[in-house]
Design a protein around this motif. Structure first.
Motif, PDB file in Angstrom:
ATOM      1  N   THR A   1       0.499   5.284  -6.558  1.00 33.14           N
ATOM      2  CA  THR A   1       0.135   6.667  -6.068  1.00 33.14           C
ATOM      3  C   THR A   1       0.584   7.841  -7.150  1.00 33.14           C
ATOM      4  OG1 THR A   1       0.318   8.097  -3.975  1.00 33.14           O
ATOM      5  CG2 THR A   1       2.236   7.177  -4.653  1.00 33.14           C
TER       6      THR A   1
ATOM      7  N   SER B   1       5.418   6.376   0.732  1.00 38.26           N
ATOM      8  CA  SER B   1       5.705   4.990   1.727  1.00 38.26           C
ATOM      9  C   SER B   1       5.106   4.066   1.024  1.00 38.26           C
ATOM     10  CB  SER B   1       5.188   5.654   2.772  1.00 38.26           C
ATOM     11  OG  SER B   1       5.957   6.311   3.583  1.00 38.26           O
ATOM     12  N   CYS B   2       5.667   2.799   1.293  1.00 43.46           N
ATOM     13  CA  CYS B   2       4.959   1.669   0.891  1.00 43.46           C
ATOM     14  C   CYS B   2       4.876   0.594   2.063  1.00 43.46           C
ATOM     15  CB  CYS B   2       5.658   1.027  -0.315  1.00 43.46           C
ATOM     16  SG  CYS B   2       4.968  -0.670  -0.598  1.00 43.46           S
TER      17      CYS B   2
ATOM     18  N   VAL C   1       0.755  -1.262  -0.186  1.00 44.40           N
ATOM     19  CA  VAL C   1       0.037  -0.036   0.059  1.00 44.40           C
ATOM     20  C   VAL C   1       1.035   1.314   0.006  1.00 44.40           C
ATOM     21  CG1 VAL C   1      -1.751   1.163   1.298  1.00 44.40           C
ATOM     22  CG2 VAL C   1      -1.909  -1.215   1.131  1.00 44.40           C
ATOM     23  N   GLU C   2       1.070   2.190  -1.105  1.00 47.05           N
ATOM     24  CA  GLU C   2       1.800   3.047  -1.125  1.00 47.05           C
ATOM     25  C   GLU C   2       0.908   4.361  -0.875  1.00 47.05           C
ATOM     26  OE1 GLU C   2       2.156   0.910  -5.379  1.00 47.05           O
ATOM     27  OE2 GLU C   2       0.669   1.475  -3.965  1.00 47.05           O
ATOM     28  N   SER C   3       1.713   5.459  -0.305  1.00 48.95           N
ATOM     29  CA  SER C   3       1.072   6.498   0.329  1.00 48.95           C
ATOM     30  C   SER C   3       2.022   7.829  -0.039  1.00 48.95           C
ATOM     31  CB  SER C   3       0.525   6.580   1.847  1.00 48.95           C
ATOM     32  OG  SER C   3       1.692   6.520   2.580  1.00 48.95           O
ATOM     33  N   GLY C   4       1.460   8.938   0.154  1.00 48.21           N
ATOM     34  CA  GLY C   4       2.621   9.995  -0.121  1.00 48.21           C
ATOM     35  C   GLY C   4       2.685  10.891  -1.298  1.00 48.21           C
TER      36      GLY C   4
END
Length: 126
Positions: free
Chosen positions: A120, A21-22, A5-8
Protein backbone atom coordinates in the motif's frame (compact mmCIF):
# COMPACT_ATOMS: atom_id res chain seq x y z
CA UNK A 1 -3.59 -20.33 0.09
CA UNK A 2 -2.05 -17.50 2.06
CA UNK A 3 -3.41 -14.01 1.49
CA UNK A 4 -2.21 -10.79 3.03
CA UNK A 5 -4.19 -7.69 2.16
CA UNK A 6 -2.92 -4.26 3.21
CA UNK A 7 -5.03 -1.15 3.52
CA UNK A 8 -4.84 2.32 4.99
CA UNK A 9 -2.20 3.97 2.86
CA UNK A 10 -2.61 7.41 1.37
CA UNK A 11 -1.32 10.96 1.11
CA UNK A 12 -0.59 12.87 4.29
CA UNK A 13 1.29 16.03 5.21
CA UNK A 14 4.49 15.87 7.20
CA UNK A 15 3.71 15.50 10.87
CA UNK A 16 0.50 13.65 10.17
CA UNK A 17 -0.56 10.10 10.96
CA UNK A 18 -1.74 7.01 9.15
CA UNK A 19 -2.76 3.56 10.31
CA UNK A 20 -2.03 0.61 8.08
CA UNK A 21 -3.87 -2.68 8.41
CA UNK A 22 -3.05 -6.10 7.05
CA UNK A 23 -5.69 -8.83 7.05
CA UNK A 24 -4.34 -12.37 6.82
CA UNK A 25 -6.01 -15.57 5.70
CA UNK A 26 -4.81 -19.09 5.02
CA UNK A 27 -2.38 -19.22 7.95
CA UNK A 28 -2.53 -20.04 11.64
CA UNK A 29 -2.13 -16.38 12.41
CA UNK A 30 -1.08 -16.53 16.07
CA UNK A 31 1.85 -18.81 15.25
CA UNK A 32 3.36 -16.35 12.77
CA UNK A 33 5.45 -13.29 13.36
CA UNK A 34 4.15 -10.44 11.23
CA UNK A 35 6.24 -7.68 9.78
CA UNK A 36 6.04 -4.44 7.89
CA UNK A 37 8.59 -3.54 5.25
CA UNK A 38 8.81 -0.62 2.86
CA UNK A 39 10.36 0.22 -0.45
CA UNK A 40 10.92 3.73 -1.72
CA UNK A 41 11.47 4.45 -5.43
CA UNK A 42 14.99 3.50 -6.48
CA UNK A 43 15.80 1.96 -3.11
CA UNK A 44 15.93 -1.53 -1.70
CA UNK A 45 13.18 -2.90 0.46
CA UNK A 46 13.85 -2.32 4.16
CA UNK A 47 12.55 -3.64 7.44
CA UNK A 48 10.23 -1.35 9.39
CA UNK A 49 8.75 -3.32 12.28
CA UNK A 50 7.84 -6.83 13.40
CA UNK A 51 5.77 -8.47 16.11
CA UNK A 52 5.91 -12.06 17.29
CA UNK A 53 2.90 -14.31 17.07
CA UNK A 54 2.05 -15.26 20.62
CA UNK A 55 4.30 -13.15 22.83
CA UNK A 56 3.68 -9.82 21.06
CA UNK A 57 7.31 -8.81 21.25
CA UNK A 58 7.99 -5.86 18.97
CA UNK A 59 10.99 -4.79 16.95
CA UNK A 60 11.62 -1.57 14.98
CA UNK A 61 14.17 0.00 12.73
CA UNK A 62 15.86 2.87 14.52
CA UNK A 63 14.43 5.63 12.33
CA UNK A 64 10.82 4.80 13.24
CA UNK A 65 11.19 4.03 16.93
CA UNK A 66 8.93 6.28 19.05
CA UNK A 67 6.96 7.26 15.92
CA UNK A 68 5.55 3.95 14.68
CA UNK A 69 3.74 1.24 16.63
CA UNK A 70 3.10 -2.28 15.40
CA UNK A 71 0.28 -4.26 16.97
CA UNK A 72 -1.86 -7.26 16.20
CA UNK A 73 -5.29 -8.68 16.92
CA UNK A 74 -5.06 -12.46 16.78
CA UNK A 75 -8.84 -12.76 17.05
CA UNK A 76 -9.16 -10.80 13.79
CA UNK A 77 -6.04 -12.17 12.05
CA UNK A 78 -4.94 -8.60 11.50
CA UNK A 79 -1.73 -6.67 12.09
CA UNK A 80 -1.53 -2.90 12.28
CA UNK A 81 1.08 -0.21 11.87
CA UNK A 82 0.26 3.10 13.50
CA UNK A 83 2.49 5.77 11.99
CA UNK A 84 2.74 9.16 13.70
CA UNK A 85 4.91 12.20 13.06
CA UNK A 86 5.34 11.13 9.47
CA UNK A 87 8.23 12.52 7.47
CA UNK A 88 8.75 12.84 3.71
CA UNK A 89 11.43 10.15 3.96
CA UNK A 90 8.75 7.70 5.13
CA UNK A 91 7.26 7.83 1.63
CA UNK A 92 7.26 4.30 0.22
CA UNK A 93 5.17 1.31 -0.64
CA UNK A 94 4.55 -0.54 2.61
CA UNK A 95 4.32 -4.32 2.57
CA UNK A 96 2.95 -6.71 5.13
CA UNK A 97 4.69 -10.07 5.51
CA UNK A 98 4.24 -13.30 7.48
CA UNK A 99 7.01 -15.33 9.14
CA UNK A 100 6.16 -18.89 10.24
CA UNK A 101 9.24 -19.05 12.48
CA UNK A 102 8.29 -16.14 14.70
CA UNK A 103 5.73 -17.41 17.15
CA UNK A 104 7.85 -16.56 20.19
CA UNK A 105 10.91 -14.73 18.96
CA UNK A 106 11.63 -12.68 15.84
CA UNK A 107 14.54 -14.21 13.94
CA UNK A 108 15.64 -10.93 12.38
CA UNK A 109 15.97 -12.46 8.93
CA UNK A 110 13.91 -11.05 6.07
CA UNK A 111 14.29 -14.38 4.28
CA UNK A 112 12.15 -16.03 6.96
CA UNK A 113 9.11 -14.07 5.79
CA UNK A 114 7.47 -16.52 3.42
CA UNK A 115 4.33 -14.64 2.40
CA UNK A 116 3.90 -11.05 1.28
CA UNK A 117 1.07 -8.67 0.54
CA UNK A 118 0.77 -6.49 -2.55
CA UNK A 119 1.66 -3.31 -0.73
CA UNK A 120 0.00 0.00 0.00
CA UNK A 121 1.38 3.39 -0.99
CA UNK A 122 2.20 5.93 1.70
CA UNK A 123 3.11 9.42 0.50
CA UNK A 124 4.18 12.14 2.92
CA UNK A 125 4.29 15.66 1.53
CA UNK A 126 6.54 18.34 2.96
Amino acid sequence: QVQLVESGGGLVQAGGSLRLSCAASGISFSTYAMGWFRQAPGKEREFVAAITGSTYRTYYRDSVKSRFTISRDNAKDTVYLQMNSLRPEDTAVYFCAANPLGRYVYTGREADFSSWGQGTQVTVSS
